[in-house]
Design a protein around this motif. Sequence first.
Motif: not given
Length: 310
Positions: A28-53
């Motif tokens: 669903s569209d709402s599922g896409v929004d939830g998935l992108m919120n998870f990745t862009q607000k949590f998972a990818i910031p974690c990836l960038l945090f670990m990569g930079i740290s």
Amino acid sequence: MADLLSVVLPVFLVIGAGYLAVWRGLFSDSGVDGLMNFTQKFAIPCLLFMGISTLDLEQNFDWRLLASFYTGSTICFFLGMFGARALFGRPWQDSVAIGFACLFANTVLLGLPIMERAYGPDSLGPNFAIVALHAAFCYLLGITAMEIVRADSKSPLRMVRTVGLAMFRNPLMIGVGLGFVVNLTGLPMPGVLTEAINLMIRAALPAALFGLGGVLYRYKPEGDAKVIAFICVMSLIVHPAIAYGMGGQVLALSEEQMRSVVITAAMAPGVNTYIFANMYGAARRVAASSVLIGTALTVLTASIWLAVLP
């Protein structure tokens, strides 16, 4: 070419799976929004945090690397903005949004997985150096230009506030900033916390690529074909060509740096180009269609740039 496509295609097959799932009503569209919120607000910031740290700042933050990438970004922004105005007669606000589409490459969702598949996870150090500055640089340039051309933007303080809010509310920038704090202070990371962050990281890119496919389904290509083609040429050909020339002929980058700077520069416009256009209500259809069509064309153009590189 078949071997190069085998590097690039899996990334786009995951994007295609997300596109197909939303198209056929399996996601669903709402599922896409939830998935992108998870990745862009949590998972990818974690990836960038670990990569930079964990990044060797002395080795990877080479001014020549950054100059090679961001010189091309800046030139493409101004070519895009003035080209939209002079060649296509677009209003100034539309022209800035079109310039931003030429400026903002998809360095994370496309650049990182393609580099990792082509050259392995150990090749990503220079990519993280580029990504660390990317959102801040692009939004600083784009918002400043937009605020200048807007008739109601007379206060320098208002412009500084607008730019600052865009920077410090961005989860990706927060992840990068915290990564720098840990790296520069040598703050020890508890093993349990590191493992938890690594679990988030493993989900980041596959989930983001699948979600990106779902997002792209919304962006139906409509009209403005010449402007969209102009943006794709700037993003997929001109930017990486400038990076290739700067890195190889002017600044003598290493082979590893050349790979990172050219492949990252060769990525299609990112979803942030639509977010920027939507924020100002300018050239939204052009931005959305450029993301969709540019992402599809990257299958071919990224393979060509991989063939050009040593």
